[in-house]
Design an enzyme around this catalytic site. Structure first.
Site, PDB file in Angstrom:
ATOM      1  N   LYS A  22       0.832  -1.211   0.000  1.00 30.57           N
ATOM      2  CA  LYS A  22       0.000   0.000   0.000  1.00 30.57           C
ATOM      3  C   LYS A  22       0.863   1.257   0.000  1.00 30.57           C
ATOM      4  CE  LYS A  22      -1.649   1.484   4.140  1.00 30.57           C
ATOM      5  NZ  LYS A  22      -1.301   2.863   4.510  1.00 30.57           N
ATOM      6  N   ASN A  23       1.862   1.281   0.896  1.00 27.41           N
ATOM      7  CA  ASN A  23       2.634   2.517   1.058  1.00 27.41           C
ATOM      8  C   ASN A  23       3.600   2.791  -0.092  1.00 27.41           C
ATOM      9  OD1 ASN A  23       1.192   2.951   3.334  1.00 27.41           O
ATOM     10  ND2 ASN A  23       2.814   2.442   4.777  1.00 27.41           N
ATOM     11  N   CYS A 116      -4.928   7.488   9.641  1.00 24.15           N
ATOM     12  CA  CYS A 116      -5.022   6.926  10.987  1.00 24.15           C
ATOM     13  C   CYS A 116      -4.740   7.980  12.046  1.00 24.15           C
ATOM     14  CB  CYS A 116      -4.015   5.797  11.133  1.00 24.15           C
ATOM     15  SG  CYS A 116      -4.526   4.294  10.312  1.00 24.15           S
ATOM     16  N   ARG A 121      -0.171  14.776  13.235  1.00 29.68           N
ATOM     17  CA  ARG A 121       0.624  14.437  12.048  1.00 29.68           C
ATOM     18  C   ARG A 121       0.781  15.691  11.195  1.00 29.68           C
ATOM     19  NH1 ARG A 121      -1.369   8.616   9.878  1.00 29.68           N
ATOM     20  NH2 ARG A 121       0.633   8.670   8.782  1.00 29.68           N
ATOM     21  N   ASP A 307       5.087   0.544  12.101  1.00 28.14           N
ATOM     22  CA  ASP A 307       3.878  -0.131  11.616  1.00 28.14           C
ATOM     23  C   ASP A 307       3.787  -1.579  12.096  1.00 28.14           C
ATOM     24  OD1 ASP A 307       3.231   2.184  10.336  1.00 28.14           O
ATOM     25  OD2 ASP A 307       3.873   1.533   8.348  1.00 28.14           O
ATOM     26  N   ARG A 399      -8.182  -0.712   4.895  1.00 33.46           N
ATOM     27  CA  ARG A 399      -7.329   0.283   4.241  1.00 33.46           C
ATOM     28  C   ARG A 399      -5.960  -0.305   3.902  1.00 33.46           C
ATOM     29  NH1 ARG A 399      -6.145   4.178   7.890  1.00 33.46           N
ATOM     30  NH2 ARG A 399      -4.757   4.820   6.237  1.00 33.46           N
TER      31      ARG A 399
END
Ligand code: EPU
Length: 420
Positions: A22-23, A116, A121, A307, A399
């Site tokens: 995903k990232n 999230c 952030r 993560d 997600r």
């Protein structure tokens, strides 16, 4: 609304091919805005965040379509540089479109991204780096209006912290800027190298990715390409944690072995045997794990990934002894611990540290996913628990994990999705 129902107590055993990252996929999709021509991205995971990115691309005038795990993006007709607030709020990665739109159109209007809830952030590093490249940035009642004064130019940028997103935004803006950009203290995460690999395949001139100093020489034109997205190291770590928590045996294929190294060396402390091949990982776990012998400190890559903190914590809840975690990346990344405690875990959070004392049993409970990795941690604990766990708010989990219940079922676990 959907829930995951998990009947714990089954040992996870078998072979699993890992989903794409995903990232990696998200910044690469944004980067396709910079290429004139068609980009074909294989190994794109089917996730809600990926569909949010495709909606943003289509909104800007690109044509983005999917066929299975392949995304085909044509950005030739892209002409809109403003992203509506609602689209921006769907995920954190929407902020990456700032650099891509600036690189493509020299201007953009965005707003603060969603994603999230892991504590504050901010995007101050993104903004000050882009300002150095000649971009004027104003906050207009929550809308961030960015416009280049003349041409966007290369700059020497030193990031105060190796932020993944800020590094990506600077790279995206710099590949088509005039002259050379040097990023000092750049993030070294494997997903940054994957983004750079994609941009090089489009004709960009980038060197040094994977190290702390990245050099980008701007090009006037980039072209389309076909590119395979790297596999997801955190999904890999999650399925390893599920296997470890249940005393099972796993072969992960399509794995990015080098990218998993820091996680693997910590998991080995629990007594698991781990062997790696070119793109596969073999994991054999004892019935009872040992506690972690060293404090797990989350750090920027190549340190232990933040993560993977929650999922590893969930895996060692029934281990023999006491383990200590230290979260150094995000201020608020222990929100999953309340749910784990509800399931019988013994965890004490003391500021940045969390102390986990192994318990002999965990019990099924009704819990709600607090964020993506926190939700995955609840799934790990549920597989090791006695009885049934109901996990709500699973949109967080969706997600980042492609049909998590199908992967778990393939390995012999009992997890199903129900609509309520
Ligand atoms: N930070 C600032 N100012 C900035 C940018 C970052 O203070 O301008 C701070 C953040 O608040 C945070 C730290 O720096 O405390 C790290 O943030 P970073 O920018 O590196 O993270 P990110 O780009 O927002 C990505 C991943 C996260 C992952 C982090 C760290 C994506 C889409 N997200 O976030 O992934 O945790 O890097 O590795 O790539 C996840 O997949 O579950 C996830 C949260």
């Amino acid at each position: 609304m959907q829930k995951l129902i998990v009947d714990g107590g089954q040992c996870l055993c078998g072979e699993l091919s890992l989903q794409g990252s995903k990232n990696s996929a998200l910044p690469i999709m944004a980067a396709s805005l910079l290429a004139e021509g068609e980009c074909v991205l294989t190994g794109c995971p089917k996730l809600t965040d990926i569909y949010s990115a495709s909606r943003i691309l289509n909104h800007t005038g690109c044509r983005c379509r999917f066929s299975g795990n392949t995304a085909v993006i044509n950005s030739e007709s892209a002409d809109k540089s403003s992203i509506p607030e609602k689209m921006m709020s769907e995920m954190r990665s929407s902020i990456i479109f700032m650099g891509a739109l600036l690189g493509r159109m020299g201007e953009c209007t965005v707003s603060c991204p969603g994603g999230c809830e892991l504590g504050p952030r901010p995007i101050d590093m993104h903004i000050s780096a882009l300002k150095k490249m000649g971009v004027e940035i104003n906050d207009n009642y929550g809308r961030i209006v960015c416009r280049a004064k003349g041409k966007i130019h290369g700059a020497r940028i030193s990031l105060p912290f190796p932020s993944v997103g800020a590094t990506e935004n600077v790279i995206l803006c710099a590949v088509k800027a005039e002259g050379e950009t040097i990023i000092n203290n750049a993030a070294r995460e494997p997903e940054i190298s994957d983004l750079c690999g994609f941009l090089r395949a489009c004709g960009a001139d980038i060197s040094g990715d994977g190290e702390s100093r990245i050099i980008i020489r701007g090009k006037t034109r980039l072209h389309g390409c076909e590119y395979g997205i790297m596999s997801d190291r955190i999904a890999g770590a999650t399925y390893m944690c599920m296997t470890a928590a249940t005393g099972g045996e796993l072969i992960l294929t399509n794995a990015c072995v080098n990218a998993e190294e820091s996680f693997i060396s910590v998991l080995e402390q629990t007594g698991c045997s781990i062997y790696t091949g070119k793109d596969r990982i073999y994991l054999k776990c004892p019935r009872k794990l040992k506690a972690l012998s060293e404090r797990v400190r989350t750090m920027p890559h190549p340190g232990f990934p933040t993560d993977a903190q929650a999922i590893l914590m969930a895996a060692i809840l029934k281990s023999d002894g006491t383990s200590v975690f230290e979260e150094n990346i995000f201020d608020c990344r222990y929100r999953h611990t309340d749910a784990l405690i509800k399931m019988g875990a013994d965890i004490q959070v003391l500021g940045k540290a969390a102390v986990v004392k192994g318990v002999s049993r965990l019990y099924g409970a009704s819990v709600d996913a607090t964020d993506l990795r926190g939700g995955a941690a609840m799934a790990v604990a549920a597989l090791a628990a006695e009885g049934t766990t109901e996990i709500g708010s699973i949109s967080h989990i969706d997600r980042g994990y492609e049909r998590i219940e199908e992967a778990v079922t393939r390995l012999g676990g009992k997890m199903r999705r129900v609509s309520v």
